[in-house]
Write an enzyme that holds these catalytic residues in place. Structure first.
Site, short mmCIF file in Angstrom:
data_model
loop_
_atom_site.label_atom_id
_atom_site.label_comp_id
_atom_site.label_asym_id
_atom_site.label_seq_id
_atom_site.Cartn_x
_atom_site.Cartn_y
_atom_site.Cartn_z
N ASP A 71 4.04 -2.94 12.85
CA ASP A 71 4.72 -1.68 12.55
C ASP A 71 5.89 -1.42 13.50
OD1 ASP A 71 2.95 -1.26 10.46
OD2 ASP A 71 1.53 -0.17 11.71
N GLU B 199 7.71 7.76 -0.39
CA GLU B 199 7.77 6.29 -0.31
C GLU B 199 8.39 5.71 -1.57
OE1 GLU B 199 4.10 4.94 2.52
OE2 GLU B 199 3.66 5.09 0.40
N HIS C 211 5.73 1.86 5.90
CA HIS C 211 4.63 2.39 6.71
C HIS C 211 4.59 3.91 6.55
CE1 HIS C 211 1.74 2.54 9.97
NE2 HIS C 211 2.42 3.56 10.45
N MET D 108 -2.48 -5.70 3.31
CA MET D 108 -3.39 -5.33 4.39
C MET D 108 -3.85 -6.53 5.25
SD MET D 108 -3.36 -2.12 4.22
CE MET D 108 -4.69 -1.57 5.28
N ARG D 109 -3.09 -7.58 5.28
CA ARG D 109 -3.42 -8.69 6.19
C ARG D 109 -2.38 -8.74 7.30
NH1 ARG D 109 -8.22 -9.42 5.61
NH2 ARG D 109 -8.10 -11.40 6.74
N ILE D 110 -2.85 -9.01 8.51
CA ILE D 110 -1.92 -9.20 9.63
C ILE D 110 -1.31 -10.59 9.48
CG2 ILE D 110 -1.74 -9.36 12.14
CD1 ILE D 110 -2.81 -6.71 11.81
C1 GRF Z 1 1.40 2.97 1.35
O1 GRF Z 1 1.04 4.19 1.91
C2 GRF Z 1 2.21 2.19 2.34
O2 GRF Z 1 2.98 2.99 3.21
C3 GRF Z 1 1.16 1.47 3.14
O3 GRF Z 1 0.17 1.14 2.20
C4 GRF Z 1 0.20 2.06 1.11
C5 GRF Z 1 0.32 1.25 -0.15
O4 GRF Z 1 0.08 2.03 -1.30
N1 GRF Z 1 1.72 0.35 3.84
P1 GRF Z 1 0.39 1.42 -2.76
O5 GRF Z 1 -0.54 0.23 -2.94
O6 GRF Z 1 1.82 1.04 -2.82
O7 GRF Z 1 0.04 2.53 -3.71
#
Ligand code: GRF
Length: 207
Positions: A154, A183, A118, A99-101
């Site tokens: 993204d 995912e 994503h 979560m860091r740019i």
């Molecule tokens: C996922 O939804 C991914 O697409 C997004 O962040 C979330 C990460 O979830 N980038 P996790 O930590 O892998 O459970």
């Protein structure tokens, strides 16, 4: 495949690490002896990330580089990341809920060697709150994308997508759960291909 021939992968996380776990499971030689990649490091910018303990439990080196002491100095934070990546001998990076740019300079250093997942069908719904926005837009389908990381957020060449129809009665939570399961299927398939030098996109449909 011999350990020396495998591409060395670092996974960058910030939280739960469920995608990280799916990637680690897929690279386990017991599950896939011919896998062309091996995990060498799990790195989190948050020392409290639950994923760190999960990685360590699987015997993968897990490390936190806390971004907080570097507030206001992204280059110094990224220098610390680079030092850890270099120490581990990482050749590829999988961003998995990181979560860091990242700065253009860091992205340029790893261009062509860094993937991200994503939770939307890019180019739709870049950024946050993707499940809510797919519902608000009245989209017929939703899903997730694995792409190469470029300087634009993204963005970057798409390496795989998994789709699910949006159903009557869907809520952001229901969609999030369905997309998360996709995912966990998609990212390992893309990494396996990518590590073998194949950039042909992987396309999956919810079943
Ligand atoms: C996922 O939804 C991914 O697409 C997004 O962040 C979330 C990460 O979830 N980038 P996790 O930590 O892998 O459970």
């Amino acid at each position: 495949m011999s350990a020396q021939a495998r591409r060395r992968v670092a996974i960058l996380i910030s939280g739960t690490g469920s995608n990280m776990e799916a990637l680690l499971a897929s690279m386990d030689p017991a599950a896939d002896p011919e896998h062309p990649a091996t995990p060498v490091l799990v790195l989190s910018n948050d020392p409290r990330a639950a994923g760190l303990a999960k990685a360590a439990a699987r015997g993968v080196p897990a490390l936190a580089v806390d971004h907080k002491p570097y507030r206001g100095d992204r280059a110094a934070f990224e220098a610390a990341l680079d030092a850890a990546l270099e120490e581990a001998g990482a050749e590829l990076i999988c961003l998995a809920g990181f979560m860091r740019i990242l700065t253009p300079a860091f992205v340029a250093r790893w261009q062509g060697r860094m993937l991200n997942i994503h939770p939307s069908l890019l180019p739709r719904h870049k950024g946050l709150r993707t499940h809510e926005r797919a519902l608000e837009a009245g989209d017929a389908e939703h899903g997730c994308t694995v792409h190469e990381v470029t300087a634009e957020l993204d963005d970057g060449p798409i390496l795989g997508q998994a789709r699910t129809p949006i159903l009557p009665g869907d809520t952001p939570d229901l969609l999030a759960a369905r997309v998360r399961r996709l995912e966990h299927r998609l990212y390992p398939l893309v990494l396996r291909r990518f590590a073998a030098g194949d950039r042909t996109p992987v396309m999956l449909q919810d079943d």
